[in-house]
Design an enzyme around this catalytic site. Structure first.
Site, mmCIF file in Angstrom:
data_model
loop_
_atom_site.group_PDB
_atom_site.id
_atom_site.type_symbol
_atom_site.label_atom_id
_atom_site.label_comp_id
_atom_site.label_asym_id
_atom_site.label_seq_id
_atom_site.Cartn_x
_atom_site.Cartn_y
_atom_site.Cartn_z
ATOM 1 C CB SER A 253 -0.457 3.583 11.689
ATOM 2 O OG SER A 253 -0.638 4.980 11.607
ATOM 3 C CE LYS A 254 3.102 2.286 18.367
ATOM 4 N NZ LYS A 254 3.881 2.378 19.565
ATOM 5 N NE ARG A 255 -0.115 8.643 9.832
ATOM 6 C CZ ARG A 255 -1.247 8.895 9.175
ATOM 7 N NH1 ARG A 255 -1.830 10.059 9.311
ATOM 8 N NH2 ARG A 255 -1.785 7.976 8.386
#
Ligand code: GLU
Length: 489
Positions: A253-255
């Site tokens: 994910s973006k994380r």
């Protein structure tokens, strides 16, 4: 080598994520490797999920990465249109043919009925799926109900017995029992096809040789194979690409630093570096990490993809980007840096930036940046009317802890020395500062740290003497005097 015809078939549901765009990279490379064609087809049959502006963002992403297409929604081609919502008659004709052949049938079950069936199946711990209620409606009755305009979908009459085997280039044979596949929908009540039908129809009509798609489609592949066979179409070669994992496993994910392509562009990554990175995330050739676009085209083969899901390694991407920045011609890099700075420097700085000045500091920063946007924090002091003086405690460390007057006089002595420097060039500046350090009781390192803080406003900066030269005598001396007077206050 047989030229491949391959496609990237995004749905307009927003910006493509990294895994999806990596498949596009591999697909494009394979087209170029084989001297074939790469085409783009917009799969917009799920109108409810469509996001305004997606197609433009998708095409801009491909363009920025340098993935050019030979046929597509914007440029047309011999098999146009390349937008599925403009191809409805083709899917409807295929569905009609399947009904005619006895491979498909209209289903009049309401969504309430289907929901109730699903609930029942779940309660009884049975597999969910359509059990074929409408399959037994006699053709004449079905026709009569269709003629009255009764709402319906078209379902595929999946064989109840036997097995279906799909060949995947990476996995070999993948076989399922047909009884595990239900009578799935091929045409929805609004006359739009499902992906299951649109895929065989379009990939056949467009003479696609290899279908490269995410492995979330693997479970559906037997359904597609059955449709290819029922329609009398030759099946393409399938390549189901593994997902990209987050560092440490799990969904990316973006994380974890995964961004959309255009965000990488905005942040100052180089397209060649991102292309290289995406390609080697799940493919390799020897121990190499750095591959030019040309070399990737020469070496890349779909058959060499790794089946093990690769991990997204943002450090590797940043490192690679740094390599590409250092390898590029200095003038080109200077131009990119100038454009980046024009976006990021405070509005009061006059644009366009003087290219000769940017070229002068480019060699000083190129080893110190990994992405273009790193440059702003390194060189902003050149562009501000006054170098911002860091807070006192930045100066009062180590040797100068609790000795503000000592730090101030050390800085003043450098200002005095610099005022006498001519010509205002790096060697003379360096000579003067080193001579001063020799006669001073302060260690060179401690002295130069004070100077760096005063003239660049930071602890980490481009090389000191060169920076002082580029800053100019007036600003350099002024920043030293201001720092000293702050320390004396
Ligand atoms: N529209 C499908 C998707 O975005 C395409 C899959 C395929 O390439 O066939 O997942």
């Amino acid at each position: 080598m047989t030229p491949a015809r391959v496609r990237y078939a995004p749905s307009p549901t927003g910006d493509p994520h990294v895994g999806n765009i990596r498949t596009a990279v591999w697909t494009w490379l394979y087209a170029r490797h084989t001297g074939g064609q790469f085409l783009v087809r917009l799969e917009d049959t799920d109108q409810a999920r469509a996001v305004e502006g997606s197609l433009e963002r998708i095409l801009d992403s491909l363009r920025w990465l340098g993935l050019d297409w030979d046929e597509g929604p914007d440029i047309g081609g011999p098999y146009e249109p390349y937008v599925q919502s403009e191809r409805l008659p083709l899917y409807q004709a295929a569905a009609a043919r399947l009904i005619e052949q006895g491979n498909a049938y209209p289903c009049f079950c309401s969504s309430e009925e289907l929901d109730a069936l699903r609930t029942r199946q779940q309660k009884e711990k049975r597999p969910t799926g359509y059990e074929g209620k409408c399959r037994t409606i006699a053709p004449a009755e079905a026709r009569a109900r269709l003629d009255t305009g009764e709402p319906h979908v078209i379902r595929f009459a999946t064989p109840r017995e036997g097995t279906t085997t799909v060949v995947d280039l990476l996995r070999g044979d993948v076989t399922v029992e047909n009884r595990t596949l239900d009578d799935f929908v091929i045409l929805k009540s609004d006359g739009f096809p499902t992906y299951h039908l649109a895929h065989p129809v379009d990939d056949t009509a467009m003479a696609i040789t290899h279908v490269t798609r995410g492995d979330e489609w693997l479970p559906s592949a037997p359904r597609h194979a059955l449709l290819f066979d029922a329609l009398g179409y030759a099946r393409p070669t399938y390549v189901h690409t593994p997902i990209i994992l987050a560092p440490g496993g799990g969904k990316l994910s973006k994380r974890h630093g995964a961004k959309f392509v255009l965000e990488y562009a905005e942040e100052g990554y180089l397209a060649d570096a991102l292309l290289n990175f995406l390609c080697i995330t799940g493919w390799g050739h020897g121990d190499d990490t750095v591959f030019t676009r040309e070399r990737l085209i020469e070496l890349f083969d779909l058959a060499d993809l790794s089946l093990n899901p690769a991990t997204f390694d943002v450090d590797k991407l940043n490192w690679l980007n740094g390599v590409y920045l250092r390898d590029m011609p200095e003038r080109d890099l200077a131009e990119l840096l100038a454009r980046r700075l024009e976006l990021s420097l405070p509005p009061e700085v006059l644009r366009p930036l003087d290219r000769a000045f940017v070229e002068a500091f480019t060699p000083l920063v190129r080893e110190r940046i990994q992405v273009l946007s790193d440059v702003t924090a390194l060189v902003d002091f050149f562009y501000l009317d006054e170098v911002p003086t860091p807070p006192r405690e930045e100066f009062l460390q180590k040797r100068f802890k609790d000795d503000a007057p000592g730090a101030a006089s050390a800085i003043e002595s450098v200002a005095d020395a610099l005022e006498a420097v001519t010509p205002w060039e790096t060697p003379a500046i360096e000579a003067s500062m080193r001579a001063l350090a020799e006669t001073s009781s302060v260690k060179v390192g401690d002295l130069f740290t004070l100077v760096r803080l005063a003239v660049t406003g930071k602890r980490i900066s481009p090389p000191l003497f060169e920076s002082i030269e580029l800053l100019g005598d007036t600003k350099a001396v002024d920043s030293l005097r201001r720092a000293a007077s702050m320390l004396r206050a």
